[in-house]
Design an enzyme around this catalytic site. Structure first.
Site, PDB file in Angstrom:
ATOM      1  N   LEU A  57      46.209 -58.014  53.218  1.00 39.02           N
ATOM      2  CA  LEU A  57      44.955 -58.234  53.677  1.00 39.02           C
ATOM      3  C   LEU A  57      44.868 -59.131  55.095  1.00 39.02           C
ATOM      4  CD1 LEU A  57      43.469 -58.264  49.907  1.00 39.02           C
ATOM      5  CD2 LEU A  57      43.396 -56.510  52.109  1.00 39.02           C
ATOM      6  N   ASP A  58      44.040 -59.506  55.697  1.00 46.60           N
ATOM      7  CA  ASP A  58      43.932 -60.805  56.456  1.00 46.60           C
ATOM      8  C   ASP A  58      43.760 -62.212  55.859  1.00 46.60           C
ATOM      9  OD1 ASP A  58      43.690 -59.487  58.874  1.00 46.60           O
ATOM     10  OD2 ASP A  58      41.557 -59.074  59.106  1.00 46.60           O
ATOM     11  N   TYR A  59      43.959 -63.252  56.317  1.00 49.02           N
ATOM     12  CA  TYR A  59      43.626 -64.791  55.770  1.00 49.02           C
ATOM     13  C   TYR A  59      42.407 -64.641  55.482  1.00 49.02           C
ATOM     14  CZ  TYR A  59      43.651 -70.043  56.324  1.00 49.02           C
ATOM     15  OH  TYR A  59      42.988 -70.763  55.753  1.00 49.02           O
TER      16      TYR A  59
END
Ligand code: URA
Length: 240
Positions: free
Chosen positions: A105-107
């Site tokens: 998952l993105d930051y």
């Protein structure tokens, strides 16, 4: 994961821990071909060869663990990070096994993240041919109209390649129509895919949260917290 030799012997069913210490002191235990008589020596059961009375002790397969984390924004899903940003593994306490995130998952994305030491399951779930649905709640700028929604559903061009059909529906519009909440379901897992798809219809994402992977639901798991999956959930993932 390293552990004490007497604990390893006890877990392998050779003797109780106390008795195992006596066996070590008596010179009946070898590590990597050398007799060990001192106490407190640590070994790595995955790497070191331990013998008792010259017979190799088989290593028990590591217990498989399956965890669902509610990832907060501001964490990376990689294990070690070059910029020293916090990693999701920092949020997991009290799990001895070496677990890894399933996919990423993105930051700046929050929500459902699975972690496991089951490499086989990770491989299958993250393989491009695997089309498990992932559902997201996105706060987007503006309010997409019907034409935007249709475009999104048919697939948009992202990084030069068309995305496969996706689902999108509007859940809420704020009063001045500056933002709306949409529910999005995609099958693929391309890099920053939801963000790029929303940009393609000119309604960029302001906030993104994954709420489901297939039938697994984030539910009311608090942000930053994790839980072990139920037997039923594990079975479901394995049968996908
Ligand atoms: N799509 C994105 O754009 N970001 C994520 O983190 C997951 C899916």
């Amino acid at each position: 994961m390293e552990e004490r030799l007497q604990k390893f012997l006890a877990e392998a069913g050779i003797a109780s821990r106390r008795k195992a210490e006596e066996l070590i002191a008596a010179g009946r235990v070898k590590v990597n071909g050398k007799i060990v008589t001192e106490q407190g020596v640590k070994i790595n059961p995955q790497k070191d060869k331990v013998e008792f009375d010259n017979r190799l002790i088989a290593v028990k397969a590591e217990k498989k663990v399956y965890i669902m984390l509610h990832k907060p924004e501001g964490y990376v899903t990689t294990a070690k990070e070059q910029f020293g940003r916090p990693a999701v593994l920092d949020l997991i306490h009290g799990v001895q096994e070496r677990i890894f995130p399933v996919g990423r998952l993105d930051y700046d994305t929050s929500g459902l993240l699975l972690l496991t030491n089951d490499g086989d399951l990770t491989y299958r779930l993250t393989h491009p041919s695997h089309d498990v649905e992932k559902t997201y709640l996105a706060k987007v700028y503006g309010v997409p109209d019907e034409a935007d929604l249709q475009k999104f559903r048919r697939g948009v061009t992202v990084d030069g390649r068309k995305t496969s059909p996706a689902k999108i529906r509007i859940l809420e519009r704020d009063k001045d129509l500056r933002f709306s909440m949409v529910e999005i379901t995609i099958h693929e897992g391309r890099n920053r895919q939801v963000r790029k798809m929303c940009e393609a219809i000119k309604h960029p994402v302001a906030q993104l949260k994954r709420v489901a992977t297939g039938e697994l639901q984030l539910g009311d798991l608090p942000k930053g917290k994790y839980r072990h999956l139920t037997e039923r959930e594990i079975k479901y993932l394995k049968n996908l």
